[in-house]
Scaffold this motif. Structure first.
Motif, PDB file in Angstrom:
ATOM      1  N   GLY A   1     -37.151  59.133   3.552  1.00 47.01           N
ATOM      2  CA  GLY A   1     -38.341  58.308   3.462  1.00 47.01           C
ATOM      3  C   GLY A   1     -38.046  56.907   2.955  1.00 47.01           C
ATOM      4  O   GLY A   1     -36.918  56.434   2.978  1.00 47.01           O
ATOM      5  N   ALA A   2     -39.099  56.284   2.468  1.00 48.51           N
ATOM      6  CA  ALA A   2     -38.993  54.909   1.996  1.00 48.51           C
ATOM      7  C   ALA A   2     -38.813  54.834   0.485  1.00 48.51           C
ATOM      8  O   ALA A   2     -38.981  53.788  -0.116  1.00 48.51           O
ATOM      9  N   PHE A   3     -38.460  55.945  -0.145  1.00 44.35           N
ATOM     10  CA  PHE A   3     -38.303  55.981  -1.597  1.00 44.35           C
ATOM     11  C   PHE A   3     -37.256  54.964  -2.044  1.00 44.35           C
ATOM     12  O   PHE A   3     -36.172  54.898  -1.486  1.00 44.35           O
ATOM     13  N   ARG A   4     -37.629  54.174  -3.070  1.00 48.96           N
ATOM     14  CA  ARG A   4     -36.690  53.164  -3.586  1.00 48.96           C
ATOM     15  C   ARG A   4     -36.079  53.611  -4.908  1.00 48.96           C
ATOM     16  O   ARG A   4     -34.889  53.832  -4.990  1.00 48.96           O
ATOM     17  N   SER A   5     -36.903  53.699  -5.952  1.00 49.57           N
ATOM     18  CA  SER A   5     -36.382  54.100  -7.251  1.00 49.57           C
ATOM     19  C   SER A   5     -37.541  54.508  -8.147  1.00 49.57           C
ATOM     20  O   SER A   5     -38.690  54.156  -7.888  1.00 49.57           O
TER      21      SER A   5
END
Length: 160
Positions: A14-18
């Motif tokens: 997914g688009a998970f960053r931090s």
């Protein structure tokens, strides 16, 4: 970082960053996009350890009396609590400072200065959201005055 972080969890998908979660204090979660380059990874570490540092500070001192008040914020399209904006300001100041120190090195990639300038721009917007809304405790006022001084010094030194 050695004092605050016990584990770094790499999250793929997914688009998970931090993220940093209070219930898992000592762990930071980094998505693939957060480690796409060395400057991105450095910024993500500054960001997430900034949350840890403020969680720790908040354990000993209350900074605002209206932390649950929802305000408009330049980093998100939806309103967020004043306490969340304080976290954003703290983290952005830490990012801007760390990136400024690296950008001063002759061998620093240009991406570092770009990330520094972006952090400074977002820090200014966060401060502008907090100034009329936050009700500071005495400790919080001293903290915010220091943050304002730091932001002014960094912005004056590193005008894009």
């Amino acid at each position: 970082m050695d004092l605050l972080i016990r584990v770094i969890v790499h999250v793929q998908g997914g688009a998970f960053r931090s993220a940093t979660l209070r219930p898992t204090f000592g762990a930071i979660y980094l998505g693939s996009s957060s480690i796409a380059s060395t400057p991105a990874a450095f910024e993500a570490l500054l960001h997430e350890t900034g949350h840890h540092a403020l969680y720790l500070r908040n354990f000993f001192a209350t900074l605002v009396t209206n932390g649950d008040l929802m305000i408009s914020h330049p980093l998100r399209p939806d309103p967020r609590p004043v306490s969340g904006a304080v976290h954003a300001a703290h983290v952005l100041a830490r990012m801007a400072h760390g990136l400024a120190r690296w950008a001063a090195e002759p061998t620093a990639p240009t991406e570092v200065a770009t990330r520094r300038d972006d952090a400074l721009r977002r820090l200014r917007g966060t401060i502008e959201a907090l100034e009329p809304a936050a009700e500071w405790t005495d400790d919080g006022r001293r903290y915010f005055d220091d943050l304002l001084h730091w932001e002014k010094e960094l912005t004056t030194t590193h005008q894009p």
